[in-house]
Scaffold this motif. Sequence first.
Motif, PDB file in Angstrom:
ATOM      1  N   LEU A 146       0.837  -1.212   0.000  1.00 28.57           N
ATOM      2  CA  LEU A 146       0.000   0.000   0.000  1.00 28.57           C
ATOM      3  C   LEU A 146       0.868   1.257   0.000  1.00 28.57           C
ATOM      4  O   LEU A 146       0.607   2.202  -0.754  1.00 28.57           O
ATOM      5  CB  LEU A 146      -0.912   0.033   1.227  1.00 28.57           C
ATOM      6  CG  LEU A 146      -2.158  -0.828   1.193  1.00 28.57           C
ATOM      7  CD1 LEU A 146      -2.877  -0.783   2.548  1.00 28.57           C
ATOM      8  CD2 LEU A 146      -3.102  -0.371   0.093  1.00 28.57           C
ATOM      9  N   VAL A 187      -2.058   4.120  -0.364  1.00 27.17           N
ATOM     10  CA  VAL A 187      -2.550   4.098   1.010  1.00 27.17           C
ATOM     11  C   VAL A 187      -3.377   5.344   1.291  1.00 27.17           C
ATOM     12  O   VAL A 187      -3.068   6.439   0.821  1.00 27.17           O
ATOM     13  CB  VAL A 187      -1.378   3.955   2.015  1.00 27.17           C
ATOM     14  CG1 VAL A 187      -0.487   5.173   2.018  1.00 27.17           C
ATOM     15  CG2 VAL A 187      -1.867   3.624   3.408  1.00 27.17           C
ATOM     16  N   SER A 195      -7.740   2.479   4.074  1.00 26.56           N
ATOM     17  CA  SER A 195      -6.947   1.264   3.843  1.00 26.56           C
ATOM     18  C   SER A 195      -5.919   1.068   4.949  1.00 26.56           C
ATOM     19  O   SER A 195      -5.641  -0.068   5.359  1.00 26.56           O
ATOM     20  CB  SER A 195      -6.264   1.305   2.472  1.00 26.56           C
ATOM     21  OG  SER A 195      -5.347   2.387   2.385  1.00 26.56           O
ATOM     22  N   SER A 237      -5.854  -2.214   7.350  1.00 19.91           N
ATOM     23  CA  SER A 237      -4.636  -3.008   7.374  1.00 19.91           C
ATOM     24  C   SER A 237      -4.093  -3.149   8.797  1.00 19.91           C
ATOM     25  O   SER A 237      -3.737  -4.246   9.242  1.00 19.91           O
ATOM     26  CB  SER A 237      -3.590  -2.372   6.460  1.00 19.91           C
ATOM     27  OG  SER A 237      -2.425  -3.151   6.418  1.00 19.91           O
TER      28      SER A 237
END
Length: 183
Positions: free
Chosen positions: A115, A121, A125, A129
């Motif tokens: 990412l 990113v 996200s 994550s």
Amino acid sequence: MSARMLVSAAALIATTVAGAGEPTASPYVGQEARNIKALSSDDVEALRTGQGMGFAKAAELNGYPGPAHVLALADQLHLTPEQLARTRAIEASMRSKAKTIGAELIDAEAQLDTLFASKRVDDRSLQASLRHIGELQSSLRQAHLEAHLAQTALLDADQTARYMELRGYEHPSTQDAHQHHRH
């Protein structure tokens, strides 16, 4: 102030000012070449093989023996055949769980790294994550700590005390006595 002290002070100031503009090397230098930036090759190997990585220190250092170390000290602890068999089963179960979770954690860290590397990113996200990585780390730690609980239930008090001694730890009652003497 003497001339000698003035010269020394001026030299110290000049050295400090000259060094202030120099960039400081990051302790991360060289780590940018890692496949997964947050994990060293040793970390990846430990996760793949189900090693403890310090996840069970709360148990280990408070008198809850770990099965891998108990197996290594089986003769000195005078394990019965039943204790030995059950310790092997505890260790095998923990290792299996830890390997599975460790592989998932490696993948999750790789996804987080991707990412950032791809510049894709964003807050959403990142949060997803990190939540997933946190859950995996928690599960991994739980697998190791549960093994220490199961192992401790299997040993008698003398074996546990001997384990602590063989591992080089102060016995908890000795630690308590030392703390009381300090007050």
